[in-house]
Design an enzyme around this catalytic site. Structure first.
Site, PDB file in Angstrom:
ATOM      1  N   THR A 160     -16.564 -15.052   0.202  1.00 40.11           N
ATOM      2  CA  THR A 160     -16.516 -15.537  -1.173  1.00 40.11           C
ATOM      3  C   THR A 160     -15.315 -14.920  -1.895  1.00 40.11           C
ATOM      4  O   THR A 160     -15.051 -13.729  -1.774  1.00 40.11           O
ATOM      5  CB  THR A 160     -17.825 -15.185  -1.896  1.00 40.11           C
ATOM      6  OG1 THR A 160     -18.903 -15.777  -1.185  1.00 40.11           O
ATOM      7  CG2 THR A 160     -17.828 -15.713  -3.330  1.00 40.11           C
ATOM      8  N   CYS A 183      -2.456   9.058   1.826  1.00 37.95           N
ATOM      9  CA  CYS A 183      -3.206   8.699   3.032  1.00 37.95           C
ATOM     10  C   CYS A 183      -3.185   9.828   4.046  1.00 37.95           C
ATOM     11  O   CYS A 183      -4.119  10.021   4.806  1.00 37.95           O
ATOM     12  CB  CYS A 183      -2.631   7.443   3.667  1.00 37.95           C
ATOM     13  SG  CYS A 183      -2.954   5.993   2.669  1.00 37.95           S
ATOM     14  N   GLN A 204       4.831  -0.503  -3.165  1.00 38.24           N
ATOM     15  CA  GLN A 204       5.392   0.544  -4.011  1.00 38.24           C
ATOM     16  C   GLN A 204       6.475   0.061  -4.964  1.00 38.24           C
ATOM     17  O   GLN A 204       6.883   0.799  -5.844  1.00 38.24           O
ATOM     18  CB  GLN A 204       5.961   1.695  -3.157  1.00 38.24           C
ATOM     19  CG  GLN A 204       4.890   2.584  -2.542  1.00 38.24           C
ATOM     20  CD  GLN A 204       4.130   3.424  -3.569  1.00 38.24           C
ATOM     21  OE1 GLN A 204       4.593   3.631  -4.684  1.00 38.24           O
ATOM     22  NE2 GLN A 204       2.946   3.888  -3.199  1.00 38.24           N
TER      23      GLN A 204
END
Lengths: 384, 384
Positions: free
Chosen positions: A238, A326, A180
Site C-alpha cells: 500500500t 551508519c 546528501q
C-alpha cells in the site's frame, strides 16, 4: 538543568519541518483511506498522492510515472541495482548501501583522490565492455565532496556511442545516490545526465523512511518487493500517502530555499573552519576545497582521539559525528578516511560537522569557541 | 453539505489512533536523531526504538531480537520468502503478496473449501520432500475466514519428524501473514506454532508503511535490502523510529481491547447480517460461518452489480468494498471468489463490509437500512 544542545550532525538526521508535518497531518487521521479503494474519499487520497509525486518529479525535472516511491535511500539503491546482472563501477568512498549492493555483483571500485573526488577519467578507465551500471553519489556523506556527475555522464555517453559502433548491445546506466546533496545542489536529472537517481526525505527535514528512485523510461528495473503491483509493479505494498506528501513538501521547501540556504551555510561553515584552523594550524580539513557541500566540515586533529573529543563536546552541548552514522556505532574506522589515505593518527582525530536549519550565527560561534577549548584540552592531555 | 460517511472498509485501511499519533509525535521534531549516532540524545532514541520492539515482541510472545522491522506486510512477506529455494505450499485464496512471492518458486496452491477454509489435511497432501515453506494467512482478507493454524502446525511438526526419521535435512518453515487477524485474534507465535509471522500497523489504527517479520532464531533469512547492516543485517536503512513506536502503541491498544472489541464487532456484524439476510433471503454470506473475523461480512446479492451497488451506497454515505482493495481498482474479479467457486452472477453482486473502531450501533443500524433500500432499488432495476 538540561543543556540546550548545538546540533552539528544534519548529515545524519534532520528534524521534521513543522510545515511538512502540517502537510502530512490530514492523511494520518482524516484522509486515511487506502488509495486503491474505489469510493470518492479514497480517490481523493489517490489524487493527493499522485499530485505529490508530480511535485517531486517536477523538482528533479522528471515525469511522475518515472518515480518509484520507496522506504528510503537504501531501498532505492537496492532497486537501482536489482536488475543488474553485469559489471558495476562505483567508488571506494560510496555509502555502504551502494558498496554492499555492488559486492553482490562483478564490480570495480574506483579509488577517489585524497579529496574524496572521483574523476571522470577514473570512471572511463574502470569501464568494461560488460559494465551495466555506474553508481556515483552526488556528494560524499562524510567529506561533503561533490562529484563531477556531468563529466562522468559525458564519459558514459561516449562509451554508449562506442558500444553502438561496435555492436555491443549491453545497456549502460548511470545512477547517483543524491541523498546528501538535495537541498544544497541542483538535482535536475537531465542536467546531471543520469538514468537513475536516489533521493530521500529524511535528510531534508522530511519524514523518515521515505525515499524514491527515479528511473528514466528506458531503464529496465526488476521488482524487489512483489505483491499487489503498486508503483507499476516495481514496488508492491500500500502506498505511503502521508510520507509521499511530506516528501513533496520537504523537497519543495528545500528547492525554494536552496540557493539562500547554501550561501548561508557556506558562510557559517567557512567562518567555523577559519576559526578552527587558525587556532590549530596542524588541523587537516578533508574533502574537496572547492567542490564541497556548503554545510559540511570534516576536520581532523592529529594525535587526539576523535571519539573522546566527541564525548567532551557532547558534555558541553555540541553534537557532532565521528564519521558516517551508519558506521559510527560499530567501532570501526571509516572506510572513507581509509580510502582517501588519511594516516591513522589523523583519521582517528576526525570529526564531521554538518550544518543545517538548526545552525545560526550565534550557535556556530558558540560551538567554535567550545570546540577550541575542548580540542585544546585534549591536546594538553595527550602532551602531558 | 458534506454527507458524514459510514465507513465499512476497515480491512482496507484504518485511521491512525490519536493515542498512537501522540506516541509518535515527539520523534518527528524533537527526538529526530539517527539511532546509530553515538551521542546521548541519539542513544535515547535508540533505547526508545528498542523498547518499542520489546513491546511488539511481548505482544506476540517472542524475543525482540527476532523481529525485523519493515515497511509493511508486503515487504515482510517478501523477506519471509526471500531465502526459500525449494518448494512452497500456500493457498489459492492468499493475498497477492504471498501468491506473487510463491510464483517465483516451485509451488503448490492448495484449494480452499467453499468457505475459504484451508484444512490441515489439504496442507498435508500438498507437502513434498523438498517443501521448505508453508505460508497460510491467519485470516482471509476478503471473507474473514480464520484458518486452523494450530492444526496446520501439527501437520508440519509431523512432517519434520518424518524427515528426521528419513534423513531428509530439508528445513520446513511455517509462515503466516496475520495482517488481517491482529486486534481480533490471539497472535502468540508459540501457541500458533509458527516459525515466521508477518503483521503490520496500518490495519490496527497504527502508522502506514510499517510492518514486521518475526522469525524464530532457527530460521535462516537472507537480506532483501543490503547496506548499513541495520536489523541484524537483514534489512538495511535507517530505522523507522517513530513508526516502530507507533506500531508498538497500536499493537498494545489492540491487544488490550481485543476481546471486548471482537465481541462488540461480532454483535454489530451479526445484527447487520441477520437484517440483510432477512430482507434478502437469496443473499449469500461467504466465509466460514463459525471461524470468521468478528468484523467481516462478505455478502453477495445474486444478479445485481456489486460495483453499481457500491457507488449507490457511496451516494448515501456508506463506504464498502467490492473485494480486496489491492484488486479493487483493476476491474478484475476477485481471485478469492473464483477460488471458492462462487458462480459469476453471485460473485459479481458481492460487497465486503468490514467493521471496526468507527462502527457504532447507530451507524451500523443506519447502514443496514440504507443497504436494504439500495439493494432493493437495484433488484427493482434489474427486474424491470
Amino acid at each position: 538543568m538540561k543543556i540546550t544542545s548545538i546540533y552539528l550532525d544534519h548529515a545524519a538526521a534532520t528534524p521534521l519541518d513543522e510545515r511538512v508535518l502540517s502537510a502530512m497531518q490530514p492523511f494520518f487521521t482524516e484522509f486515511f483511506y487506502n488509495p486503491s479503494s474505489p469510493y470518492a474519499p479514497a480517490i481523493e487520497v489517490r489524487r493527493a498522492y499522485e499530485a505529490a509525486k508530480q511535485v517531486l518529479a517536477k523538482q528533479i525535472g522528471a515525469k511522475s510515472d518515472e518515480l518509484i516511491m520507496t522506504a528510503g535511500a537504501t531501498e532505492s539503491i537496492n532497486l537501482a541495482f536489482g536488475n543488474i546482472k553485469g559489471h558495476v563501477v562505483t567508488a571506494n568512498i560510496e555509502h555502504h548501501a551502494v558498496l554492499e549492493a555492488a559486492k553482490l555483483r562483478a564490480h570495480t571500485l574506483i579509488s577517489s583522490d585524497a579529496r574524496g573526488y572521483v574523476t571522470a577519467d577514473s570512471v572511463r578507465a574502470a569501464l568494461r565492455p560488460d559494465t551495466e551500471l555506474v553508481s556515483i553519489a552526488l556528494a560524499n556523506n562524510e567529506l561533503g565532496t561533490i562529484q563531477p556527475l556531468r563529466d562522468i555522464a559525458t564519459v558514459i555517453k561516449q562509451e554508449r556511442e562506442d558500444r553502438l559502433a561496435h555492436n555491443n548491445t549491453t545497456p549502460l546506466y548511470f545512477h547517483s545516490d543524491a541523498s546528501q546533496g538535495v537541498g544544497q545542489l541542483d538535482i535536475n536529472v537531465a542536467r546531471l545526465g543520469l538514468d537513475m537517481l536516489t533521493i530521500n526525505a529524511a535528510k531534508i527535514y522530511g519524514p523518515k523512511q521515505m525515499g524514491l528512485l527515479w528511473a528514466a523510461s528506458h531503464v529496465k528495473l526488476s521488482a524487489q518487493i512483489v505483491g499487489g503491483g503498486q508503483e507499476r509493479g516495481l514496488r508492491s505494498g500500500t502506498e505511503n500517502v502521508a510520507g509521499t506528501i511530506g516528501f513533496a513538501r520537504a523537497l519543495e521547501l528545500a528547492t525554494e530555499h536552496r540557493v539562500y540556504e547554501a550561501d548561508r551555510l557556506r558562510d557559517l561553515r567557512d567562518s567555523l573552519q577559519e576559526r578552527l584552523t587558525a587556532a590549530f594550524p596542524e588541523a587537516i580539513v578533508s574533502g574537496h576545497p572547492k567542490h564541497r557541500l556548503a554545510g559540511h566540515l570534516h576536520i581532523s586533529f592529529p594525535n587526539i582521539d576523535g571519539e573522546r573529543l566527541l564525548f567532551s563536546l557532547e558534555n558541553r552541548g555540541v553534537l557532532v559525528a565521528t564519521g558516517s552514522a551508519c558506521a559510527a556505532n560499530k567501532g570501526t574506522r571509516s572506510h572513507v578516511l581509509t580510502a582517501i589515505g588519511l594516516p591513522e593518527k589523523v583519521a582517528d582525530g576526525s570529526i564531521r560537522l554538518s550544518l543545517g536549519h538548526l545552525s545560526t550565527k550565534e550557535n556556530i560561534a558558540q560551538a567554535g569557541q567550545i570546540m577550541i577549548e575542548e580540542v585544546r584540552r585534549e591536546y594538553d592531555r595527550v602532551s602531558r
